[in-house]
Design an enzyme around this catalytic site. Sequence first.
Site, short mmCIF file in Angstrom:
data_model
loop_
_atom_site.label_atom_id
_atom_site.label_comp_id
_atom_site.label_asym_id
_atom_site.label_seq_id
_atom_site.Cartn_x
_atom_site.Cartn_y
_atom_site.Cartn_z
N ASP A 301 0.86 -1.17 0.00
CA ASP A 301 0.00 0.00 0.00
C ASP A 301 0.91 1.24 0.00
O ASP A 301 2.14 1.14 0.14
CB ASP A 301 -0.97 0.00 1.19
CG ASP A 301 -2.20 0.88 0.91
OD1 ASP A 301 -2.12 1.75 0.02
OD2 ASP A 301 -3.23 0.71 1.58
C1 BGC Z 1 -5.06 3.21 0.10
C2 BGC Z 1 -5.11 2.21 -1.02
C3 BGC Z 1 -4.92 2.90 -2.36
C4 BGC Z 1 -3.61 3.66 -2.32
C5 BGC Z 1 -3.25 4.34 -3.61
C6 BGC Z 1 -3.85 4.12 0.01
O1 BGC Z 1 -3.94 5.17 0.90
O2 BGC Z 1 -5.06 2.52 1.34
O3 BGC Z 1 -6.33 1.51 -1.00
O4 BGC Z 1 -4.95 1.97 -3.38
O5 BGC Z 1 -3.69 4.63 -1.30
O6 BGC Z 1 -4.04 5.45 -3.86
#
Ligand code: BGC
Length: 760
Positions: A301
């Site tokens: 993530d």
């Molecule tokens: C989220 C993810 C997301 C990523 C990219 C993160 O803050 O937890 O679900 O895919 O950001 O935007």
Amino acid sequence: MTGGDGRSLRRRELMTGAAGLAGLALALRTSPARAASKRVESLLDQMTIDEKAGQLSCYADMIRPPVGDINPVVNQRNTEQLLAEIRASRIGTLFNGEGVEGALLAQTTAVQQSRLGIPLLFAADVIHGFKTVFPIPLAEAASFDPGLAERTARAAAVEATSYGLHWTFAPMVDVARDQRWGRGAEGSGEDVFLGEAMAQARVRGFQGRDLAAPDSLLATAKHFAAYGAVTAGLDYNTVELSEETLREVHLPPFKAAFDAGCLAVMSAFNDINGVPATANKHLLTDILRNEWDFRGVVISDYTADQELVAHGFAADDRDAARLAILAGVDISMQSGLYSRYLPELVSSGLVPMAVVDSAVRRVLSLKERMGLFDQPYRSLDAKAQAANTATPAARALSREAGARSIVLLRNDAGLLPLPTQGQRIALIGPFAEDRDNILGPWAFYGDRSLGVDLATGIRAALADPSKLTIARGCDVENTLLGGYDQAVAAAAAADVVLLAVGEGQNMSGEAQSRTEIGLPRVQQRLAELVAQTGKPMVVLLRHGRALTLDGAVKAAPAILATWFLGAETGNAVADVLFGKVNPSARLPVSFPHESGQEPYAYNHRTTGRPAPQADDSQEYKARWRTTRNEALYPFGYGLGYTTFVLSNIRLSTARLAWNDKLYVTAQVANTGKVAGEHVVQLYVRDRVASRTRPVRELKRFIRVALKPGEKRDVRFTLERGSLMFVGDGDRWLAEPGMFDLWVANNAVDGLAASFELLGA
Ligand code: BGC
């Protein structure tokens, strides 16, 4: 009697098949050869360690950003810097950009100007639609219609790939049993079986039949794992979880997604029992690779690898990169840690080159599988972009999905549907004409100008639009000068009130944890004042989670759970309000009486002192002082404009042999005056087992469409595979003995029967 992995796999297949999910045969086959292709091996042979680290690095696409603030600003590069790094082979994936023009610039640079010409992957958070926004995933789960979820995912894929994207960071398959957690909005609610069905449908929809097709959008199951189990519903918080519950509740939707062909998974932010998911070898290697033989890629993530330092698990950034790659994270998102530290970690022997090579092999194989080596400019067609933006078909689908996601919670004396003429209607509340809270969280690419607000949709449905008056009353969380007085006057002058209240779209989604999941105080006050006029009131709830309902809102004669429905919100709500669509959605999350009951799910265990249903005055039982521990509106619950009656439950046998099938039949009748659809649900309880078992578990559901007066038999098939749980040795097993089952309208009612599972 223990079930091995083979058996648990079979269990998934059985469950899916018997759920009646359409198109399982369309599921992509996920069996690339273990050794990569000659092309990939030859590239790998030529790559320097810096180039390898580059393939494992993913950065925010600032060449073509849709908006500036999707994520915290860290390590962002401007267009020139990004192009220079692409030229230097230091980037493998760009994410959260949109548009063919910018993508062409980036891809041409990668293919023509980098040493080995390896094409880029373009990823994005396409969560519930792209330009055309569909209902939030939680709302869509309420449809109990995986076929619908597959269709909206397909439509989202067509739009998103037309804007130069290859890969979505969706579906979120985290099971969420604490409504304080804001990200439940992105998932399918509290149930494992429904979660599996929706996960598979979305993967099939995003990816389509052929990953190399220009309109195929690679799916990502996220967030691996147990992100939905954060303590106290506080986003990013610690997770304490037994291995049994991890495997039984939180992992199955991931496995289901992989079985449907999903080739990417995102490691979660949270720790589990003290080990952060992004450095969790048990999850990322032992389970994912060794037990499940997952052949796709693991992406961290957003800066989750770097956050190992803040977790207190890594000493510094370099250590964090080491821990993440050794645990099994292939691609580092946004932190830049892999580019910065992998070369040195390899040369100093702290990370074996073979580990890096395996990760690179997986990334390159994925790119190959997606057709990028042969067609690096796939999905980069300006004509397709223009042709596929918010087409009438996509908008119609959004409207259909919206109406099919609305849950009718209450409808005393048949107040709904409303007639389209002859009544003066007052539409009151902060969401009456609001266009800023229609799309819901995670809809950055959505075209706001295309959104239909409630007033517009309702007016369009009325024979005489002048019969609708509007009063905002208050803001989402603040009062408005004179707002209450105007609202009361509007209500007093009307025959019926529509009260549009609930959460703003910034109140759910990432980082939006709440301690109280009711209406903001100013809106509750508005509801009380309006109710005092004595006018019949229809409550239109807007929300990204289950809510608690109080006072005049709870007591209103009609209540619709309308979530965040996306672009066609106003039209979809009007379709249900005026009876063009007979609502048939069911709750994917329990609505508790009070916030303090959370975490709450229908499928809790019984305890040694269950509270008696009939008498809540007894002491020393598992009950709250003020409330019995049950839902106000349970999982699976929902009304329509007709009535369905279940009867005549029949079991093919009362004694199910170990390898046999049990057929459960019941009759469902439409006893009302209009056509409608019912979701018939099958729940099971294992009476006595070597692990205490939930009071009920959903095992099957089926949608039935019936004309007035029509009746039909529905038949479910159960096998031992559906009676398994995770027991001794963290393995799936079934135990002989008595089981109760219910063919039901929701998680707490139904026709009961029982049977015995006989030993092998
Ligand atoms: C989220 C993810 C997301 C990523 C990219 C993160 O803050 O937890 O679900 O895919 O950001 O935007």
